[in-house]
Scaffold this motif. Structure first.
Motif, PDB file in Angstrom:
ATOM      1  N   ILE A 153       0.787  -1.120  -0.115  1.00  0.00           N
ATOM      2  CA  ILE A 153       0.140   0.045   0.172  1.00  0.00           C
ATOM      3  C   ILE A 153       1.217   1.171   0.031  1.00  0.00           C
ATOM      4  O   ILE A 153       1.614   1.144   0.561  1.00  0.00           O
ATOM      5  N   GLU A 154       1.032   2.400  -1.295  1.00  0.00           N
ATOM      6  CA  GLU A 154       1.388   3.205  -0.365  1.00  0.00           C
ATOM      7  C   GLU A 154       0.709   4.576  -0.659  1.00  0.00           C
ATOM      8  O   GLU A 154      -0.371   4.887  -1.400  1.00  0.00           O
ATOM      9  N   LEU A 155       0.478   5.258   0.781  1.00  0.00           N
ATOM     10  CA  LEU A 155      -0.092   6.133   0.908  1.00  0.00           C
ATOM     11  C   LEU A 155       0.437   8.013   0.823  1.00  0.00           C
ATOM     12  O   LEU A 155       2.000   7.996   1.055  1.00  0.00           O
ATOM     13  N   GLU A 156      -0.264   8.181  -0.632  1.00  0.00           N
ATOM     14  CA  GLU A 156       0.518   9.545  -1.170  1.00  0.00           C
ATOM     15  C   GLU A 156       0.198  11.166  -0.353  1.00  0.00           C
ATOM     16  O   GLU A 156      -0.653  11.032   0.272  1.00  0.00           O
ATOM     17  N   GLY A 157       1.253  11.799  -0.675  1.00  0.00           N
ATOM     18  CA  GLY A 157       1.302  13.009   0.634  1.00  0.00           C
ATOM     19  C   GLY A 157      -0.233  14.555  -0.383  1.00  0.00           C
ATOM     20  O   GLY A 157      -1.093  13.466  -0.983  1.00  0.00           O
ATOM     21  N   ILE A 158       0.294  15.000   0.150  1.00  0.00           N
ATOM     22  CA  ILE A 158      -0.900  16.537  -0.037  1.00  0.00           C
ATOM     23  C   ILE A 158      -0.436  16.440  -2.238  1.00  0.00           C
ATOM     24  O   ILE A 158       0.447  16.535  -2.674  1.00  0.00           O
ATOM     25  N   PRO A 159      -1.645  15.661  -3.028  1.00  0.00           N
ATOM     26  CA  PRO A 159      -1.517  15.612  -4.426  1.00  0.00           C
ATOM     27  C   PRO A 159      -1.130  17.310  -4.906  1.00  0.00           C
ATOM     28  O   PRO A 159      -1.240  18.437  -4.397  1.00  0.00           O
ATOM     29  N   GLY A 160      -0.470  17.174  -5.965  1.00  0.00           N
ATOM     30  CA  GLY A 160       0.067  18.834  -6.397  1.00  0.00           C
ATOM     31  C   GLY A 160       1.549  19.110  -5.829  1.00  0.00           C
ATOM     32  O   GLY A 160       2.202  20.120  -6.609  1.00  0.00           O
ATOM     33  N   THR A 161       2.128  18.517  -5.027  1.00  0.00           N
ATOM     34  CA  THR A 161       3.044  19.005  -3.969  1.00  0.00           C
ATOM     35  C   THR A 161       4.230  18.211  -4.540  1.00  0.00           C
ATOM     36  O   THR A 161       4.398  17.045  -5.230  1.00  0.00           O
ATOM     37  N   THR A 162       5.641  18.797  -4.878  1.00  0.00           N
ATOM     38  CA  THR A 162       6.752  18.039  -5.584  1.00  0.00           C
ATOM     39  C   THR A 162       6.952  17.303  -4.936  1.00  0.00           C
ATOM     40  O   THR A 162       7.145  15.859  -5.044  1.00  0.00           O
ATOM     41  N   ALA A 163       6.864  16.821  -3.458  1.00  0.00           N
ATOM     42  CA  ALA A 163       7.440  16.141  -2.925  1.00  0.00           C
ATOM     43  C   ALA A 163       6.473  14.697  -2.655  1.00  0.00           C
ATOM     44  O   ALA A 163       7.112  13.435  -3.186  1.00  0.00           O
ATOM     45  N   ALA A 164       5.127  15.244  -2.774  1.00  0.00           N
ATOM     46  CA  ALA A 164       4.470  14.200  -2.687  1.00  0.00           C
ATOM     47  C   ALA A 164       4.720  13.422  -3.834  1.00  0.00           C
ATOM     48  O   ALA A 164       5.143  11.734  -4.736  1.00  0.00           O
ATOM     49  N   ARG A 165       4.416  13.856  -5.708  1.00  0.00           N
ATOM     50  CA  ARG A 165       5.168  13.575  -7.312  1.00  0.00           C
ATOM     51  C   ARG A 165       6.727  12.947  -6.649  1.00  0.00           C
ATOM     52  O   ARG A 165       5.965  12.119  -7.463  1.00  0.00           O
ATOM     53  N   ASP A 166       7.663  13.695  -6.324  1.00  0.00           N
ATOM     54  CA  ASP A 166       8.912  12.838  -6.484  1.00  0.00           C
ATOM     55  C   ASP A 166       8.944  11.938  -5.925  1.00  0.00           C
ATOM     56  O   ASP A 166      10.049  10.919  -6.269  1.00  0.00           O
ATOM     57  N   ARG A 167       8.180  11.746  -4.367  1.00  0.00           N
ATOM     58  CA  ARG A 167       9.133  10.420  -3.417  1.00  0.00           C
ATOM     59  C   ARG A 167       7.628   9.123  -4.068  1.00  0.00           C
ATOM     60  O   ARG A 167       8.711   8.155  -4.232  1.00  0.00           O
TER      61      ARG A 167
END
Length: 295
Positions: A153-167
């Motif tokens: 399972i992958e828990l994603e961060g706030i959509p649209g942030t570079t941190a979420a996208r890049d991680r």
């Protein structure tokens, strides 16, 4: 004779006031708009900036956006009115922050982004860990722990942030074609949401061997859900190496966390601002090293 003496005294007094004024009011101001102070990572990031600004003798004004893009813009406008020389911003959202960056651009105030980038506007420099490399580090770790086989399972961060996208990008690149992501869902970098989302996903997907959370707050929430479900064999990897997460790794409720150095990101941001104020050349990207922490 007395008139001349008085005139000279008054003149020297005015000169002294002007000199004192230049010393008092010429102190350069750095504005820092931070996404939130509810997350220990960003508290540490702010602390690093505060310590470095005190060391270098700058007036640092920190404003909290409380994860609200509209408040973020209001904070930036406030700092521009106050006449800051450089704007540091840790965006709530990499798209929403564009308006704030452009406001600073129009005011001819240099912008430096910290941890999360901006998807538009002119940014002089970006200070952050390599989130793609960190995501890969987490993926490679789980791949090795699971011997190349398992459901995640992958828990994603706030959509649209570079941190979420890049991680997410780095993690998915590392496990592509090997480990199976049965579900990936946003929990907005929030501990309570990490708990609730994990509870629901564990009911929908009971055969899970690991959870990758794109930050420690979500990982800590996930660990509570895993404990409540009696599935303590599930591996949990977070990201940020906050104090709570490191404690959780030591006591075995989390398996690992990717260690950024938020204080270093904050202090580096001030160092970049210092160079900008002194009209020195700065790099467009300042990487801050990271590593994986296990028990």
């Amino acid at each position: 004779m007395n008139f001349k003496f008085k005139s000279l005294t008054i003149g020297l007094g005015i000169l002294g006031m002007l000199s004192f004024g230049s010393t008092t009011f010429a102190k350069e101001k750095i504005g820092f708009v931070i996404s939130t102070q509810d997350n220990p990572f960003f508290v540490n990031l702010k602390d690093g900036a505060v310590k470095e600004s005190q060391k270098l003798g700058y007036d640092l004004i920190v404003l909290d956006s409380q994860n609200d893009p509209s408040k973020e813009l209001s904070n930036v406008e406030d700092l521009l009115v106050r006449g800051v020389d450089v704007l540091l911003i840790n965006p709530t959202d990499s798209d929403a922050v564009i308006s704030s960056v452009r406001a600073a651009n129009r005011a001819h105030v240099p912008v430096v982004t910290l941890d999360r980038g901006a998807n538009g506007g002119k940014v002089v420099s970006h200070v952050a860990s390599d989130n793609i490399a960190g995501g890969k580090l987490a993926g490679e770790f789980l791949f090795n722990k699971l011997n190349g086989k398992g459901n995640i399972i992958e828990l994603e961060g706030i959509p649209g942030t570079t941190a979420a996208r890049d991680r997410g990008q780095g993690f998915n690149e590392a496990i592509k074609g090997n480990l199976n992501i049965v579900a990936n869902q946003a929990a907005d970098f929030d501990r309570t949401k990490g708990l609730n989302v994990t509870e629901n996903l564990l009911q929908a997907y009971p055969d899970v061997q690991a959870i990758f959370a794109q930050n420690d707050e979500m990982a800590l929430g996930a660990s509570k859900a895993v404990e409540a479900a009696g599935k303590n064999n599930i591996l949990i990897v977070g990201f940020d190496a906050t104090e709570d997460a490191i404690t959780a790794v030591k006591n075995g409720t989390m398996t690992a966390t990717i260690a950024q150095n938020p204080e270093k990101i904050g202090s580096e941001g001030i160092d970049v601002a210092n160079k900008i104020i002194k009209k020195e050349t700065v790099d467009t990207y300042i990487p801050v090293p990271l590593k994986i922490i296990t028990k």
